[in-house]
Write a protein that holds these residues in place. Structure first.
Motif, PDB file in Angstrom:
ATOM      1  N   UNK A  84       0.814  -1.213   0.000  1.00 28.97           N
ATOM      2  CA  UNK A  84       0.000   0.000   0.000  1.00 28.97           C
ATOM      3  C   UNK A  84       0.851   1.268   0.000  1.00 28.97           C
ATOM      4  N   UNK A  88       3.115   1.469   5.386  1.00 29.31           N
ATOM      5  CA  UNK A  88       2.245   0.741   6.330  1.00 29.31           C
ATOM      6  C   UNK A  88       2.869  -0.499   6.955  1.00 29.31           C
ATOM      7  N   UNK A  89       3.874  -0.292   7.756  1.00 32.48           N
ATOM      8  CA  UNK A  89       4.477  -1.412   8.472  1.00 32.48           C
ATOM      9  C   UNK A  89       3.956  -1.444   9.894  1.00 32.48           C
ATOM     10  N   UNK A  90       4.227  -2.546  10.595  1.00 29.60           N
ATOM     11  CA  UNK A  90       3.955  -2.592  12.028  1.00 29.60           C
ATOM     12  C   UNK A  90       5.179  -1.973  12.698  1.00 29.60           C
ATOM     13  N   UNK A  92       6.199  -1.121  15.604  1.00 26.25           N
ATOM     14  CA  UNK A  92       6.836  -1.576  16.830  1.00 26.25           C
ATOM     15  C   UNK A  92       7.518  -2.934  16.673  1.00 26.25           C
ATOM     16  N   UNK A  93       7.344  -3.547  15.517  1.00 19.92           N
ATOM     17  CA  UNK A  93       7.971  -4.848  15.299  1.00 19.92           C
ATOM     18  C   UNK A  93       9.229  -4.665  14.464  1.00 19.92           C
ATOM     19  N   UNK A  97      10.410  -9.475  11.944  1.00 20.92           N
ATOM     20  CA  UNK A  97       9.069  -9.855  12.406  1.00 20.92           C
ATOM     21  C   UNK A  97       7.998  -9.439  11.403  1.00 20.92           C
ATOM     22  N   UNK A 101       5.593 -12.200   9.562  1.00 21.05           N
ATOM     23  CA  UNK A 101       4.128 -12.108   9.665  1.00 21.05           C
ATOM     24  C   UNK A 101       3.438 -12.483   8.360  1.00 21.05           C
ATOM     25  N   UNK A 102       4.104 -12.150   7.238  1.00 19.51           N
ATOM     26  CA  UNK A 102       3.471 -12.385   5.940  1.00 19.51           C
ATOM     27  C   UNK A 102       3.302 -13.875   5.661  1.00 19.51           C
ATOM     28  N   UNK A 130      13.623  -1.916  14.788  1.00 24.33           N
ATOM     29  CA  UNK A 130      12.179  -1.700  14.721  1.00 24.33           C
ATOM     30  C   UNK A 130      11.831  -0.979  13.427  1.00 24.33           C
ATOM     31  N   UNK A 146       7.829  -7.743   2.542  1.00 27.40           N
ATOM     32  CA  UNK A 146       6.712  -8.387   3.233  1.00 27.40           C
ATOM     33  C   UNK A 146       5.692  -8.913   2.227  1.00 27.40           C
TER      34      UNK A 146
ATOM     35  N   UNK B   1       3.972 -20.470  11.847  1.00 32.49           N
ATOM     36  CA  UNK B   1       5.210 -19.751  12.069  1.00 32.49           C
ATOM     37  C   UNK B   1       6.287 -20.652  12.638  1.00 32.49           C
ATOM     38  N   UNK B 199      -2.776  -2.015  15.253  1.00 34.70           N
ATOM     39  CA  UNK B 199      -1.444  -1.463  15.019  1.00 34.70           C
ATOM     40  C   UNK B 199      -1.312  -0.802  13.662  1.00 34.70           C
ATOM     41  N   UNK B 200      -1.911  -1.382  12.659  1.00 33.48           N
ATOM     42  CA  UNK B 200      -1.906  -0.762  11.335  1.00 33.48           C
ATOM     43  C   UNK B 200      -2.906  -1.468  10.437  1.00 33.48           C
ATOM     44  N   UNK B 202      -4.041  -0.899   7.390  1.00 33.18           N
ATOM     45  CA  UNK B 202      -3.699  -1.185   5.988  1.00 33.18           C
ATOM     46  C   UNK B 202      -2.689  -2.316   5.887  1.00 33.18           C
ATOM     47  N   UNK B 203      -1.736  -2.312   6.833  1.00 34.32           N
ATOM     48  CA  UNK B 203      -0.737  -3.378   6.813  1.00 34.32           C
ATOM     49  C   UNK B 203      -1.420  -4.715   7.063  1.00 34.32           C
ATOM     50  N   UNK B 206      -3.178  -5.862   3.999  1.00 34.21           N
ATOM     51  CA  UNK B 206      -2.306  -6.333   2.924  1.00 34.21           C
ATOM     52  C   UNK B 206      -1.725  -7.710   3.239  1.00 34.21           C
ATOM     53  N   UNK B 207      -1.881  -8.162   4.490  1.00 35.09           N
ATOM     54  CA  UNK B 207      -1.425  -9.513   4.844  1.00 35.09           C
ATOM     55  C   UNK B 207      -2.568 -10.512   4.797  1.00 35.09           C
ATOM     56  N   UNK B 337       8.258 -12.371  20.743  1.00 36.04           N
ATOM     57  CA  UNK B 337       7.739 -11.893  19.471  1.00 36.04           C
ATOM     58  C   UNK B 337       7.484 -10.394  19.497  1.00 36.04           C
ATOM     59  N   UNK B 347      -0.415   2.342  19.464  1.00 32.39           N
ATOM     60  CA  UNK B 347       1.013   2.106  19.295  1.00 32.39           C
ATOM     61  C   UNK B 347       1.445   0.892  20.112  1.00 32.39           C
ATOM     62  N   UNK B 350       2.112  -5.778  18.829  1.00 33.11           N
ATOM     63  CA  UNK B 350       1.235  -6.646  18.047  1.00 33.11           C
ATOM     64  C   UNK B 350       1.289  -8.078  18.544  1.00 33.11           C
TER      65      UNK B 350
END
Lengths: 241, 354
Positions: A84, A88-90, A92-93, A97, A101-102, A130, A146, B1, B199-200, B202-203, B206-207, B337, B347, B350
């Motif tokens: 996108x 648009x990442x996470x 805090x990870x 990571x 996640x993907x 991060x 990702x 995972x 947390x997001x 859109x992210x 997209x997953x 994790x 914030x 996750x």
């Protein structure tokens, strides 16, 4: 048979019709650049392919099956990955990571953590950092990585160069080159005409929701694209919309 | 995972096994309460159980879902109102309480389809507008007689002692049910999905996370909890005056409990409810200063301890009483994790609490 076939697609934002009767086919292994002015409907078209925005009319076929009404979360599993706009990442990870996640998309394929780090070597030293602390270019690389981790059949890239320094854009495009030559099917939205014409096999120019010009690299000139981009051709009556 | 053979994923720890056992024992002891406590103590505890329901469900919505609502009193009030209506129609009073919450959860479904299009502050204020609207609509009902209100007369069927005991058991049972449902929900795929959306958005999309459906589940759950709390409150207060039930103070209490206890932590919301209950017991009589004190405390916490008391404890001592998240053990990294961080709403980390 094309990998992706869009027929007579209409997409609306309420009363505003952002995409009007668009036809587009994407062949396997091809790289297509969608260009056009702001508000031309490029992002909306991309999001409609990803399922983030369901169309008002027309249909989308992917690998021969009709996916027009398939919701976006199932399309990831089919092999359509959207990067996108705005990364648009996470935040805090860590980079790693975010990439791991993907895997939850559950698609097997050639893309692993190691291969992503191979394709984006600038991420290797940032592996444990991060995502929120990365530079814009590194974030963009992570976002693309990702999407690749879902092992997509087709990769949709929205405005990869937006908000990045010219140097960072060069780096992102250098790694995109690896993907393009590696046979990944890519549809990318790009504001920068020069870059778009350099990487893409085919340029698709949109104006006011319609495709006004389409051609293979080398077969169309920058002047032609510029005219279509600003709708000058229409004023002169040379292009049929 | 767990494709990497060097990585082991752990969910249950010794600490969490002991905690769950302890929680079960405490609940079992509480269940025998009416045989030992006086009516006053029983009423107090009933209030505490209702506070826990309020805190835990608001935390589910805001802390885990990132959907900050200042209009949960809409469902609190509607829950009480539906209970009045059902009891008036001749249904058993305690069946009415639970059924009212189920009905309001169903009502929240169509509301969710337009409210969840809003984001952030717009959603928060939008919910308040919904609450005011519900308040006005309920006032139109001739049974309620406007602000005069009505009473849950059907409770007369039980003598005082039985009523107190039944209120207590229904509240305890409801609280346990809410806690168990949320625990299962957060441990499931939905739990990871909702936190990813927080947390997001859109992210997450997209997953391949189903955004709207997941948000709706958590929204309806929170509505169910608030409605259940409202109906239970009615059973202890007996009178139904729209103004008291649809007042924004209910949401203010929920925010206070969750902020002080620990936003986005399962244990924190329960702790927050306990703290709020104690503060109210000790200082509730001091009028305006009590309210000022509540406000000031919430302010201090959101500024300096944004993850609340539990969030701080969890970070300081690596506590994790409930096995909601995943622990990643072994190579390539011994780190978990996710790492708690002191971001505010949205914030937070996750994947799950450890």
């Amino acid at each position: 048979m094309s990998l992706l076939e869009i027929r007579n697609l209409d997409v609306r934002h309420g009363l505003l019709q952002a995409v009007r009767g668009v036809d587009l086919s994407v062949e396997k292994g091809e790289t297509i650049a969608l260009v056009g002015a702001n508000g031309a409907g490029k992002t909306t078209l991309l999001r409609a392919i990803a399922g983030a925005h369901l169309p008002a009319g027309g249909n989308v076929r992917f690998g021969g099956t009709d996916i027009t009404l398939v919701p976006s979360h199932s399309r990831v599993g089919l092999g359509i990955a959207l990067v996108p706009e705005g990364r648009r990442l996470f935040s805090q990870m860590t980079v790693e990571e975010n990439l791991i996640l993907a895997r939850s998309a559950g698609r097997k394929g050639p893309w692993t953590l190691d291969r992503v780090f191979e394709a984006f070597p600038n991420l290797v030293p940032r592996r444990k950092a991060k995502a929120g602390n990365l530079s814009g270019g590194e974030q963009q690389a992570t976002a693309i990585g990702r999407a690749l981790m879902t092992n997509p059949e087709i990769l949709l890239l929205d405005e990869v160069s937006l908000g990045l320094s010219p140097l960072a854009v060069d780096r992102v495009y250098a790694s995109l080159d690896t993907l393009i030559h590696g046979g990944t099917t890519i549809v990318l939205v790009e504001q920068d005409l020069r870059r778009a014409m350099r990487v893409a096999d085919r340029i698709v120019c949109m104006l006011e929701g319609k495709i006004v010009l389409e051609g293979k690299r080398g077969e169309i000139t920058r002047e032609q694209v510029s005219e279509a981009y600003f709708g000058l051709g229409i004023a002169k009556g040379r292009l049929s919309a | 995972m767990s494709q990497d053979p060097t990585v082991r994923v752990e969910r249950w720890t010794l600490q969490s096994r002991i905690s769950i056992l302890a929680a079960a024992i405490i609940l079992a002891i509480l269940a025998t309460g009416p045989f030992f406590f006086g009516n006053n103590a029983i009423d107090k505890l009933t209030t505490l159980f209702i506070y826990v329901i309020l805190a835990v469900t608001w935390n589910a919505l805001a802390g885990y879902g990132g959907l900050v609502s200042v209009g949960q009193q809409a469902f609190f009030g509607l829950g009480a109102y539906a209970a009045v209506r059902l009891a008036d129609a001749g249904l058993n009073v305690y069946v009415s309480l639970v059924l009212a919450a189920v009905i309001i959860a169903a009502v929240s479904l169509p509301i969710s389809s337009f409210m969840l299009r809003l984001r952030g502050g717009e959603f928060a204020i939008g919910m308040w507008v919904v609450a005011e609207l519900c308040h006005l609509l309920v006032n139109l009902d001739s049974l309620v007689q406007g602000e005069t209100g009505t009473s849950l007369i059907a409770l007369n069927a039980y003598d005082a002692d039985t009523r107190h005991a039944l209120n207590y058991w229904v509240a305890l049972g409801s609280m346990t049910a809410i806690l168990v449902i949320l625990f299962v929900l957060l441990r499931s795929r939905i739990g990871s999905a909702i936190q990813a959306i927080r947390d997001n958005e859109e992210a997450a999309a997209s997953l391949g996370v189903r955004v709207m459906g997941t948000k709706r589940i958590i929204y309806v759950f929170a509505a169910f909890g608030a409605a259940l709390a409202g109906a239970l409150w009615l059973s202890t207060a007996i009178t139904f005056q729209p103004k008291t039930y649809f007042g924004v103070q209910w949401t203010a209490y929920m925010i206070f409990m969750v902020l002080v206890g620990g936003l986005g932590t399962f244990e924190g919301a329960i702790l927050g409810a306990l703290i709020f209950f104690l503060i109210e017991t000790w200082f509730g009589g001091s009028g305006v200063w009590y309210l000022i004190g509540l406000g000031a405390t919430a302010l201090v916490f959101s500024l300096f301890v944004p993850r609340g008391i539990w969030g701080w404890l969890e970070r300081r001592f690596g506590l994790g009483l409930l096995p909601l998240g995943y622990r990643i053990l072994g190579v390539p990294s011994a780190t978990r994790m996710q790492t708690p961080d002191d971001g505010g709403i949205g914030a937070a980390p996750s994947v799950g609490t450890p």
